[in-house]
Design an enzyme around this catalytic site. Sequence first.
Site, PDB file in Angstrom:
ATOM      1  N   ARG A 127       0.832  -1.203   0.000  1.00  0.00           N
ATOM      2  CA  ARG A 127       0.000   0.000   0.000  1.00  0.00           C
ATOM      3  C   ARG A 127       0.868   1.255   0.000  1.00  0.00           C
ATOM      4  NH1 ARG A 127      -4.840   0.956   1.426  1.00  0.00           N
ATOM      5  NH2 ARG A 127      -4.314   2.378   3.106  1.00  0.00           N
ATOM      6  N   LYS A 192       2.756  -9.198  10.389  1.00  0.00           N
ATOM      7  CA  LYS A 192       2.201  -9.181   9.036  1.00  0.00           C
ATOM      8  C   LYS A 192       2.574 -10.446   8.274  1.00  0.00           C
ATOM      9  CE  LYS A 192       1.554  -6.208   5.015  1.00  0.00           C
ATOM     10  NZ  LYS A 192       1.654  -4.822   4.502  1.00  0.00           N
ATOM     11  N   ARG A 330      -1.923   1.939  18.755  1.00  0.00           N
ATOM     12  CA  ARG A 330      -1.153   2.768  19.689  1.00  0.00           C
ATOM     13  C   ARG A 330      -0.825   1.988  20.942  1.00  0.00           C
ATOM     14  NH1 ARG A 330      -4.070   6.629  21.850  1.00  0.00           N
ATOM     15  NH2 ARG A 330      -6.095   6.049  20.983  1.00  0.00           N
TER      16      ARG A 330
END
Length: 333
Positions: A127, A192, A330
Amino acid sequence: MSEAQEPLVARLFAKMADGKFHSGEALAAELAVSRSAVWKAAGALRELGATVHAVRNRGYRLPGAAESLDGGRIRAMLVEAARERVRQLDTAWMVGSTNTLLMDRANPPVGSSEVLLAEYQTAGRGRRGRNWVAPPGGSICLSISWMFGDMPRDLGALGLVVGVCALRALNRLGLDRVRLKWPNDLLVDDRKLGGILIEMRAESAGPACVVIGIGLNVALGGPLLEKIAAMGLAPTDLATAGLKEVSRNEVAAGLISSFVQGLLEFERDGLKPFVRQWMDADALRGRPVTVTGAEGEAKGVARGIDLDGALLVETPQGLLRFISGDVSVRADT
């Protein structure tokens, strides 16, 4: 491409794909080249990111079995309903980008697809133009084009649909720990595993051709996983997640089959049949996040997606809805 036309580095990779040691002399004889040429080709493999062991008196090897991609085997493993819709399936040793090559082709007929896989991409993209690191034998770089007869109403949510299709394929292979991170990432244990990139060309209210690219880490190896982690990312692969002996051709066939079946379902019924499964696999729901998009940055708590596939974030200003953007979790609450 015939075997004789393939570059030496590709033929060497195929010879060593079994993970066993092969002497330089034997490789040179089998490939009809000099031992010096074998040595140079092994170096070229290393430059592409592959791990090549060279041991005196034993020869060369890839440390893990790295099955070569085989278009004929992949097609044979497709479910029949998908095989009928795939008009062309190609594999290549090296390309710039599988997505770009399919985007440059003419549109396939309505309701059909073309598939391209590559061992290595010189310009693989994630992306927002980020580079996708994928060494030969360690990953799957796959793109599939699909021609919709009419512009689907929920086309903006296609990335979520494709994510669910990938999830289904990996579940069938025995991996049930995959989670989906809005909008286009596959995760295992917050690391990922893969990413999805969708490009489109369309006419208003007319046919739409989409090209879906997926990069999936299969067996990157410890050193490369550490190298990617040092870049500020947290990667994983199928081997680390528990699928150590998985066939790359089987994974590719499973993904293609699931994509074709899912695209037909999406064209018929829209996003609705995929929403519940996406929500069940949502990696962000209930977590503090930062969303960065064209409108700036927002911080809040992820509250899932709505029926149109938009991300919902609870902020001090109220519940905000995002149709695009990058999301990070976060540490603070």
